[in-house]
Enzyme design. Structure first.
Site, PDB file in Angstrom:
ATOM      1  N   SER A  68      33.725  47.554  34.014  1.00 28.56           N
ATOM      2  CA  SER A  68      33.967  47.456  32.514  1.00 28.56           C
ATOM      3  C   SER A  68      32.696  46.771  31.870  1.00 28.56           C
ATOM      4  O   SER A  68      32.557  46.776  30.575  1.00 28.56           O
ATOM      5  CB  SER A  68      35.155  46.921  32.144  1.00 28.56           C
ATOM      6  OG  SER A  68      36.070  47.900  32.067  1.00 28.56           O
TER       7      SER A  68
ATOM      8  N   LYS B 150      30.704  48.732  29.387  1.00 25.09           N
ATOM      9  CA  LYS B 150      31.302  48.995  28.117  1.00 25.09           C
ATOM     10  C   LYS B 150      30.691  48.512  26.904  1.00 25.09           C
ATOM     11  O   LYS B 150      30.619  48.770  25.684  1.00 25.09           O
ATOM     12  CB  LYS B 150      32.696  48.687  27.998  1.00 25.09           C
ATOM     13  CG  LYS B 150      33.530  49.427  28.894  1.00 25.09           C
ATOM     14  CD  LYS B 150      35.130  49.004  28.911  1.00 25.09           C
ATOM     15  CE  LYS B 150      35.903  50.054  29.616  1.00 25.09           C
ATOM     16  NZ  LYS B 150      36.447  50.004  31.075  1.00 25.09           N
TER      17      LYS B 150
ATOM     18  N   TYR C 197      31.445  58.342  31.995  1.00 30.15           N
ATOM     19  CA  TYR C 197      32.306  57.031  32.105  1.00 30.15           C
ATOM     20  C   TYR C 197      32.243  56.489  33.447  1.00 30.15           C
ATOM     21  O   TYR C 197      31.799  55.273  33.784  1.00 30.15           O
ATOM     22  CB  TYR C 197      33.673  57.490  31.517  1.00 30.15           C
ATOM     23  CG  TYR C 197      34.441  55.862  31.638  1.00 30.15           C
ATOM     24  CD1 TYR C 197      34.506  54.897  30.922  1.00 30.15           C
ATOM     25  CD2 TYR C 197      35.418  55.961  32.734  1.00 30.15           C
ATOM     26  CE1 TYR C 197      35.329  53.718  30.893  1.00 30.15           C
ATOM     27  CE2 TYR C 197      36.195  54.672  32.937  1.00 30.15           C
ATOM     28  CZ  TYR C 197      36.058  53.701  31.981  1.00 30.15           C
ATOM     29  OH  TYR C 197      36.888  52.570  32.294  1.00 30.15           O
TER      30      TYR C 197
ATOM     31  N   TYR D   3      39.592  41.359  28.559  1.00 30.24           N
ATOM     32  CA  TYR D   3      41.069  42.085  28.618  1.00 30.24           C
ATOM     33  C   TYR D   3      42.022  41.387  27.928  1.00 30.24           C
ATOM     34  O   TYR D   3      41.682  40.680  26.870  1.00 30.24           O
ATOM     35  CB  TYR D   3      41.375  42.113  30.221  1.00 30.24           C
ATOM     36  CG  TYR D   3      40.383  42.911  31.102  1.00 30.24           C
ATOM     37  CD1 TYR D   3      39.968  44.096  30.920  1.00 30.24           C
ATOM     38  CD2 TYR D   3      40.061  42.273  32.270  1.00 30.24           C
ATOM     39  CE1 TYR D   3      39.043  44.703  31.899  1.00 30.24           C
ATOM     40  CE2 TYR D   3      39.183  42.888  33.148  1.00 30.24           C
ATOM     41  CZ  TYR D   3      38.493  43.938  32.816  1.00 30.24           C
ATOM     42  OH  TYR D   3      37.712  44.558  33.703  1.00 30.24           O
TER      43      TYR D   3
ATOM     44  N   VAL E 232      36.130  45.005  36.704  1.00 30.69           N
ATOM     45  CA  VAL E 232      37.150  44.741  37.953  1.00 30.69           C
ATOM     46  C   VAL E 232      36.339  44.890  39.504  1.00 30.69           C
ATOM     47  O   VAL E 232      36.912  44.419  40.306  1.00 30.69           O
ATOM     48  CB  VAL E 232      38.209  45.887  38.133  1.00 30.69           C
ATOM     49  CG1 VAL E 232      39.086  45.775  36.957  1.00 30.69           C
ATOM     50  CG2 VAL E 232      37.622  47.366  38.165  1.00 30.69           C
TER      51      VAL E 232
HETATM   52  N1  GLU Z   1      36.059  51.800  36.322  1.00 37.06           N
HETATM   53  C1  GLU Z   1      37.332  50.918  35.765  1.00 37.06           C
HETATM   54  C2  GLU Z   1      38.473  51.738  35.378  1.00 37.06           C
HETATM   55  O1  GLU Z   1      38.181  52.568  34.518  1.00 37.06           O
HETATM   56  C3  GLU Z   1      36.784  50.043  34.821  1.00 37.06           C
HETATM   57  C4  GLU Z   1      37.764  48.797  34.810  1.00 37.06           C
HETATM   58  C5  GLU Z   1      37.469  47.526  34.375  1.00 37.06           C
HETATM   59  O2  GLU Z   1      36.432  46.913  34.987  1.00 37.06           O
HETATM   60  O3  GLU Z   1      38.006  47.019  33.633  1.00 37.06           O
HETATM   61  O4  GLU Z   1      39.513  51.740  35.771  1.00 37.06           O
END
Ligand code: GLU
Length: 321
Positions: free
Chosen positions: A73, A76, A197, A249, A267
Site C-alpha cells: 500500500s 498508494k 494496481y 489504515y 502489509v
Molecule cells: N496489495 C495489497 C492489497 O491490495 C495492499 C494492501 C496493503 O498493503 O494495505 O490487499
C-alpha cells in the site's frame, strides 16, 4: 566548536535511533506476517530494520535495511502523486474523497452503503479508483520510473512472485473494482486497472528506499542530493495531509497522536514517514498488528518521535535539525 556540536548531534541522533531499533525489535514476536497473499507468508517475522535520512546526506540505519520486500500500500502515495501531477487537484478529487474511513484497508462496506466514491486514496478502494484514472494515461514502466525517483532507488523492480500471487488471489480487490464499475465511477477497464494496481503493490523496496521516499515528501518534493524537483510542493502538501489522516489504515488516528508525522504503511511490513524539513524514515518489519501495520515499526517510530520531538504538534524545541 561547530564541528563538536555537529558531532554531538550526530551521536545523539544515532543513540536515539538505536534505542528505537532495540524497542522495535522487541515487539516483532507479538506480530504476525500477512498471509492472505500467499507469497507474503515467506517473510521472516523477526526481520526488522530502520533507516533515517537527512537532506545534508546523513544516513543512519540499524538492522535489515537492505532486505527487499514488496511495498504494497505504500505505492498508494506514488499513484496519488501521479494522479495529482497528471490531472491536478480538482479533477483527482472529483473521483475520490479525502476522508478517513475508519474501516480496514480492504473494506467494501462504506463503498456500497455510504458513498459512491471511495473515502480516500490510501485505502484499497480509493487507490484502485486512482489507478483507474491512470490506467489509460501512464504505463507501468512510467510509474516504476516515478517510484524509483521518489525513493531515490534505481534498484526497485517488480517482484514477479508477489505480483502473480496477488493477481491469483486478489478477489476482494476484484470485487471492489467491479463494484466501482457497477456504480459507473471506475475510469478504466477493471482488469487493466487491477493489473496495474497489483504491479504497483509488488514493487520491491527496502527500508532505505522508504527513508528516501520520506525525505522527498519532507523536502517539498525536491531531491535534496540532485536539486531535482519531482513534484509541485502544493501536491506534496496534499499527499502529506492525506497520509497523516489516512496513511496507517484504521490506526491513523492513534498513530497521529502517538507519533505525529505523515506516514504510510503496507502489509509487506514497510512504513515510510516524512518529518517536514527534517528527515525521512523508512522501516521494514513484516510482523504486523491486527490492523496490518508493522508492529515493530510502530513501536520504534513512537520511541523515535518521543526522543526527537518529531510530532508536527510537538511543543518542545527541536533538538536536531
Ligand atoms: N496489495 C495489497 C492489497 O491490495 C495492499 C494492501 C496493503 O498493503 O494495505 O490487499
Amino acid at each position: 566548536m561547530t564541528q563538536n556540536r555537529e558531532r554531538n548531534e550526530a551521536d545523539a541522533l544515532r543513540q536515539a535511533l538505536y534505542a528505537a531499533y532495540v524497542i522495535g525489535r522487541s515487539w516483532t514476536e507479538r506480530g504476525k506476517v500477512a498471509d492472505y497473499i500467499p507469497e507474503l507468508k515467506k517473510a521472516h517475522r523477526d526481520d526488522f530494520g530502520i533507516c533515517l535520512m537527512k537532506k545534508d546526506g546523513t544516513v543512519l540505519s540499524y538492522g535489515d535495511v537492505d532486505t527487499r520486500f514488496s511495498m504494497q500500500s505504500i505505492s498508494k502515495t506514488v499513484t496519488l502523486a501521479a494522479a495529482l501531477d497528471k490531472f491536478g487537484f480538482v479533477k483527482t478529487f472529483s473521483h475520490v474523497k479525502m476522508e478517513p474511513s475508519g474501516d480496514s484497508f480492504n473494506s467494501i462496506i462504506k463503498l456500497d452503503t455510504a458513498s459512491n466514491l471511495p473515502y480516500n486514496p490510501m485505502i484499497n478502494a480509493g487507490a484502485i479508483q486512482v489507478v483507474s484514472l491512470l490506467a489509460n494515461e501512464l504505463t507501468f514502466e512510467e510509474l516504476l520510473a516515478m517510484t524509483r525517483a521518489f525513493c531515490m532507488d534505481d534498484g526497485i523492480t517488480l517482484n514477479r512472485a508477489v505480483y502473480e500471487s496477488e493477481a491469483q488471489t486478489g478477489d476482494r480487490n476484484r470485487a471492489i473494482a467491479y463494484l466501482l464499475k457497477s456504480k459507473g465511477v471506475l475510469q478504466a477497464d477493471p482488469e487493466k486497472t487491477l493489473d496495474l494496481y497489483f504491479r504497483m503493490c509488488s514493487l520491491n523496496v527496502t527500508a532505505r528506499s522508504l527513508a528516501g521516499l520520506g525525505l522527498i515528501l519532507a523536502n517539498d518534493g525536491r531531491n535534496p542530493f540532485t536539486g531535482r524537483r519531482l513534484m509541485d510542493p502544493r501536491y506534496i502538501r496534499t499527499i502529506n495531509s492525506i497520509m497523516f489522516t489516512c496513511g496507517m489504515y484504521d490506526g491513523s488516528g492513534e498513530f497521529g497522536v502517538k507519533v505525529g508525522v505523515p506516514a504510510k504503511s503496507g502489509v509487506g511490513g514497510g512504513i515510510t514517514c516524512g518529518v517536514k524539513g527534517r528527515m525521512g524514515i523508512g522501516v521494514y518489519g513484516p510482523a504486523l498488528d491486527e490492523r496490518g501495520n508493522s508492529i515493530a515499526g510502530i513501536a520504534a517510530l513512537e520511541s523515535l518521535s518521543a526522543q526527537l520531538h518529531l510530532s508536527v504538534f510537538d511543543y518542545a524545541e527541536e533538538l536536531f535539525g
